[in-house]
Design an enzyme around this catalytic site. Structure first.
Site, PDB file in Angstrom:
ATOM      1  N   GLU A   1     105.568  25.045   1.322  1.00 32.05           N
ATOM      2  CA  GLU A   1     104.537  24.227   2.078  1.00 32.05           C
ATOM      3  C   GLU A   1     104.285  25.037   3.546  1.00 32.05           C
ATOM      4  O   GLU A   1     105.362  25.042   4.100  1.00 32.05           O
ATOM      5  CB  GLU A   1     104.525  23.010   1.965  1.00 32.05           C
ATOM      6  CG  GLU A   1     104.700  22.199   0.637  1.00 32.05           C
ATOM      7  CD  GLU A   1     104.847  20.589   0.780  1.00 32.05           C
ATOM      8  OE1 GLU A   1     104.669  20.113   1.802  1.00 32.05           O
ATOM      9  OE2 GLU A   1     105.165  20.245  -0.066  1.00 32.05           O
TER      10      GLU A   1
ATOM     11  N   GLU B   1     111.458  17.041  -2.182  1.00 31.67           N
ATOM     12  CA  GLU B   1     111.836  16.103  -1.341  1.00 31.67           C
ATOM     13  C   GLU B   1     112.656  14.995  -1.916  1.00 31.67           C
ATOM     14  O   GLU B   1     112.427  13.726  -1.956  1.00 31.67           O
ATOM     15  CB  GLU B   1     110.714  15.366  -0.574  1.00 31.67           C
ATOM     16  CG  GLU B   1     110.014  16.277   0.480  1.00 31.67           C
ATOM     17  CD  GLU B   1     110.574  16.594   1.785  1.00 31.67           C
ATOM     18  OE1 GLU B   1     111.629  16.156   1.797  1.00 31.67           O
ATOM     19  OE2 GLU B   1     109.896  17.216   2.478  1.00 31.67           O
TER      20      GLU B   1
END
Ligand code: IPT
Length: 959
Positions: free
Chosen positions: A470, A394
């Site tokens: 994820e 991220e």
């Protein structure tokens, strides 16, 4: 301030591998002197050897100081807990000064001071000389100590700032925990070696870079020179077969132990391969966490993590979101886990300002980005377990990420590069996403995903393997949808599997709150319990989610054609000869026979012998257990199981291997005619004034006015009455469902009694009600029919929605309470653990028994939990007095707890749940699915619970 510098460090030596050398080294861990200042600018006189630190506190190293009484932890997920104005940080910058005095023998010369991890900025002095500073919290740094070391007393001083420019690059979803949290050593080792060990065409290849010679005695390789490649007959390394060869790398100064695993990672035709065979990640994301020590994780705890993963059929780890302690990777090499090693980088908080000035695309940060990547790769380059480098998490998009990837590709072409944050994949070798829905994963598996705007990038991405770095957010009760993802991963070769978010709940142990989460330390900005989203609880007890994952990740599957068991292997790199197979037959949960199964090493069909008969529900359960001890579990450890219901002729009737926990619910044709009418009718009990106070039906006594059951077989009861509410689970909460349900009023139903029919002419008792929340015209018409049956009492509940119900509802069933002495439940149904419509794959049909306390799943943030599914019958017993047996028609979901649903709903920490003097029981026809909507897709349509006309049948008997 100097800690507001884009430069990642000064005075540090070039990064090198973390190795096990015989060079002398001095352990500098232990008790240090410590002083905390609220700001960064205090005088640096403490670095002088003569400084008097006798009034300072003592602090263990490694440690985070907020976990030792100095300041407090703070949790944010995405948000920066300080204003975004890089490279500046707040004036309130907790600063920990550390001092350590150590003695050196007279003959000691030279050495490096090595820090394995300091958060976030460390400035280092030795005997009053400034050696430099370092950032990059989860990465090692070395300083040349040689010129300043003295025989006898030496003084090491380290100033650590909690906040620095580097904090902008460390916005991972976790506690902010400053300190020297990994080891400090003085080492005379200086060697570096990069071992290249591949496996192709059935043979190992070996070469290395480094100033020295390499020997592998077991392979007869001795004195190998750098840059020379040899081949050898070896067993390859895989996570299933973690074969390591002991190597020795020798330089004139030292001899270094390197454990070599031969393996080759490649990508062919868009498929990820290990040693030429498809590699499917059954992975978890692992943060470093310990409930008392934070990220200063003891070795035994790291080992426990690896063992728990292996024992739950996990085969891969993404080291979210930074390189772990180096010992963790040694454990992965040794015990066998595929690893995506992620660089210590995240700038997620810039998303909150539209990624304006994101460091990832700002050239002033390039050196800091490269520094982090170099230190990751150089430290961990020799681990066979590490099969992919990840640039970070991220961090948006930008040129600095491209620079990291380019450097990595040059330095280590043997491992693919991963980064999820740029979906156009310009810098990486695999297409990675997080929390993509089942439908999107399937489209990607088929290669029919939506195209990118740029045709060249699109073509490139279409040729890449896909993984979910994820998926399935394991927050609270859940995650749902696991089996459906696994089915896709196994179906499409392009899909290389994924990594569950996440391994452990980061709840910090607290004397009165149980475990803490964001906000518990008064943080003005925090993300609450989003830090509690793991497969294991903070103390590493497996949650039901991990048990389900173990089932879904099983490397062996069972099918049940007529008279046989078909065993299929999902191992990629070993056969089944390490397993022992057996079967048992149970009737109503009682074993009536068992036998071993002879399964070929490649699996296949095994004919069943004649199976014992019996009166009742007959089930065949087959198990695969370890035949011999493995390094990660003992012989007898269960690896996989399958279950099938047998018809009366002995043949299996269905082959559902991954069944789920929902109870079927259908409207009965006509409840009155289908219920059996046996035994006595009703009797009327009059009070002193001759009025009808109570009505008796079989073993039940009812309040005549309300029709409520008040005594059952002499036991004081309350209810059963319709219940539509559950204490919201995290997925209900964060998906908005909870808010809609509360708006509707499902948590505050009122029960209006319309008619009570009993006595003359009525067989039993019929109570007609309308159940509805205030302020709406929606409601349920609910009729309870009680009929005496033998010694017992049958209840048929007809539920009919009144008005337009558009939302799914949390639950549909009845709630009742019993005296607190009822502390034990024995049941025949699925168990031993909890199960909901889209979870509970680990729950098998059998006869189980547990105390009411044992039925609770201790989710750190209290929420609906502990339902036992597909219960045929349950006996509630305890203390002096009769017990109650509840039989379903045919099955129900059972929950029993020593607090009410409202208490559970109100609680925010486990200690809020205080047992009362009643036991609260829910008997459900169905619950809404669990899903994973706290982050990711919600409940799949097939697991939604709609409000519709249903009939629930139950029968109560005394025991
Ligand atoms: C994703 C993060 O990568 C992970 O660190 C964690 O925060 C997770 O979310 C939520 O628990 S990012 C999210 C925007 C999908």
């Amino acid at each position: 301030m100097e800690c507001e510098d884009f430069t990642p460090g000064s005075g540090r030596l070039a990064p090198r591998v973390a190795l096990r050398s015989d060079a002398p080294s001095l352990d500098l861990n232990g008790t240090w002197r410590f002083r905390l200042s609220p700001t960064a600018g205090a005088a640096e006189d403490f670095a002088e050897p003569g400084y008097d630190d006798s009034t300072w506190a003592e602090l263990p190293v490694p440690a985070h100081w907020p976990l030792h009484g100095h300041g407090a932890p703070a949790y944010t997920n995405v948000a920066y807990p300080f204003p975004i104005d890089p490279p500046h940080v707040p004036t309130e910058n907790p600063t920990g000064d550390h001092r350590r005095v150590f003695d050196l023998p007279d003959d000691w010369t030279g050495g490096r001071l090595r820090f394995e991890g300091v958060e976030s900025y460390a400035k280092v002095w030795l005997n009053g000389h400034l050696l430099g500073f370092t950032t990059g919290s989860r990465l090692p740094a070395e300083f040349d100590a040689g010129p300043w070391l003295k025989p006898g007393r030496n003084v090491l001083a380290v100033r650590v700032h909690q906040w620095s420019a580097a904090s902008y690059l460390e916005d991972q979803d976790m506690w902010w925990l400053p300190g020297i949290f990994r080891e400090v050593t003085l080492t005379r080792s200086s060697a570096d070696v990069f071992v290249h060990a591949g496996f192709a065409g059935g043979r190992g290849t070996l070469s290395f870079d480094g100033d020295g010679l390499l020997s592998v005695p077991e392979l007869g390789i001795s004195g190998l020179e750098p840059g020379v490649e040899v081949t050898a007959d070896v067993e390859p390394w895989t996570a299933e077969t973690p074969r390591l060869y002991e190597g020795v790398f020798v330089t004139p100064e030292e001899s270094v132990r390197v454990r070599i695993g031969f393996r080759t990672i490649s990508i062919e035709d868009g498929v990820l391969l290990a040693n030429g065979r498809p590699l499917l990640f059954k992975g978890v994301n692992r943060h470093e966490f310990h409930p008392a020590y934070g990220r200063a994780v003891p070795y035994a705890t790291m080992r426990e993590d690896v063992l728990l993963m292996k024992r739950h059929n996990v085969n891969a780890v993404r080291t979210s979101h930074y390189p772990p302690h180096p010992d963790f990777l040694h454990l992965c090499d040794e015990l066998g886990l595929w690893v995506i090693d992620e660089c210590d980088l995240e700038t997620h908080g810039f998303t909150q300002v539209g990624w304006r000035h994101n460091p990832s695309d700002d050239p002033r940060w390039e050196e800091a980005y490269l520094d982090r990547m170099r230190r990751t790769v150089e430290r961990d380059k020799n681990h066979p377990s590490v099969v992919m480098w990840s640039l970070g998490n991220e961090a948006g998009v930008g040129r600095n990420l491209a620079a990291m990837a380019a450097w990595t590709r040059e330095r280590d072409p043997s491992r693919p590069i991963h980064y999820e944050g740029d979906w156009s994949c310009p810098d990486v070798d695999v297409y990675s996403r997080m929390y993509a829905s089942h439908a999107e994963v399937e489209a990607i598996g088929k290669g029919v995903e939506d195209p990118l705007d740029d045709p060249a990038l699109d073509a490139r991405r279409r040729g890449m393997p896909f993984l979910q770095c994820e998926y399935a957010h394991a927050m609270g009760n859940g995650p749902g949808g696991l089996a459906e993802y696994q089915e896709l991963f196994e179906r499409y070769p392009r899909l290389a599997g994924g990594f569950i978010w996440e391994w452990i709940d980061h709840g910090l142990a607290h004397p009165s709150l149980g475990y803490t989460y964001g906000g518990d330390y008064g943080e003005p900005v925090h993300d609450g319990n989003f830090v509690i989203d793991g497969l294991v609880f903070p103390d590493r007890t497996p949650s039901p989610g991990l048990l389900d994952l173990k089932k879904v990740y099983e490397p062996v599957r069972f099918g049940f054609p007529d008279g046989a068991v078909v065993v299929s292997s999902l191992y990629g790199f070993r056969d089944l000869s390490h397993l022992a197979f057996s079967a048992v037959v149970e009737v109503d949960g009682v074993e009536v026979g068992g036998f071993p199964l002879e399964v070929a090493s490649g699996g296949g069909e095994v004919r069943l012998p004649d199976l014992p008969e019996g009166d009742g529900e007959r089930w065949l359960t087959v198990r695969a257990v370890l035949a011999r001890d493995e390094a990660w579990a003992s012989a007898g450890h269960e690896v996989a199981w399958g279950q099938v219901r047998l018809s009366s002729g002995g043949a299996p009737t269905s082959g559902g291997v991954l069944s789920s926990g929902g109870a079927p619910y259908e409207r009965a044709e006509d409840a009155r005619t289908t219920s059996r009418r046996v035994g006595a009718g009703s009797g009327v009990v009059r009070d002193r004034d001759g009025a009808v106070g109570e009505v008796a039906v079989g073993g039940g006594v009812f309040d005549a006015a309300s029709g409520r059951l008040v005594r059952l077989f002499g036991v004081e009861v309350d209810g059963p009455a319709l219940e539509l509410w559950r204490a919201p689970i995290d997925n209900d909460r964060y998906s908005g469902a909870e808010a809609r349900w509360r708006l509707l009023g499902l948590d505050r139903l009122t029960h209006r009694v319309d008619t009570v029919e009993a006595g003359d002419g009525v067989d039993g008792m019929v109570v007609r009600t309308r159940v509805a929340p205030a302020a709406t015209d929606l409601g349920m018409r609910v009729t309870y029919r009680w009929i005496a049956v033998g010694e017992g009492l049958e209840l048929v509940v007809d539920v009919e929605p009144d008005g337009e119900w558009s939302e799914p509802i949390p639950r549909l069933g009845v709630a009742m309470s019993l005296p607190g002495r009822f502390d034990r439940v024995t049941w025949f149904g699925r168990g031993p653990g909890e199960a909901y419509p889209d979870t509970g794959m680990a729950a098998r049909v059998g006869r189980w028994s547990a105390s009411v306390d044992e039925l609770q799943t201790p989710y750190v943030y209290p929420q609906e939990n502990g339902q036992r599914a597909d219960v045929r019958w349950a006996e509630l017993t305890g203390g002096d007095g009769p017990g109650v047996r509840v039989t379903g028609g045919p099955v129900f979901g059972l929950t029993a707890r020593r607090w009410s649903t409202a208490d559970l709903d109100r609680a925010t920490h486990l200690p809020d749940l205080v047992p009362g003097d009643r036991v609260h029981v829910n008997l459900d026809l169905a619950q809404h699915g669990v899903g994973t909507a706290a982050c990711g897709p919600g409940t799949l349509p097939q697991y939604e619970l709609a409000a519709r006309a249903v009939t629930l049948r139950l029968r109560f008997d005394p025991v």
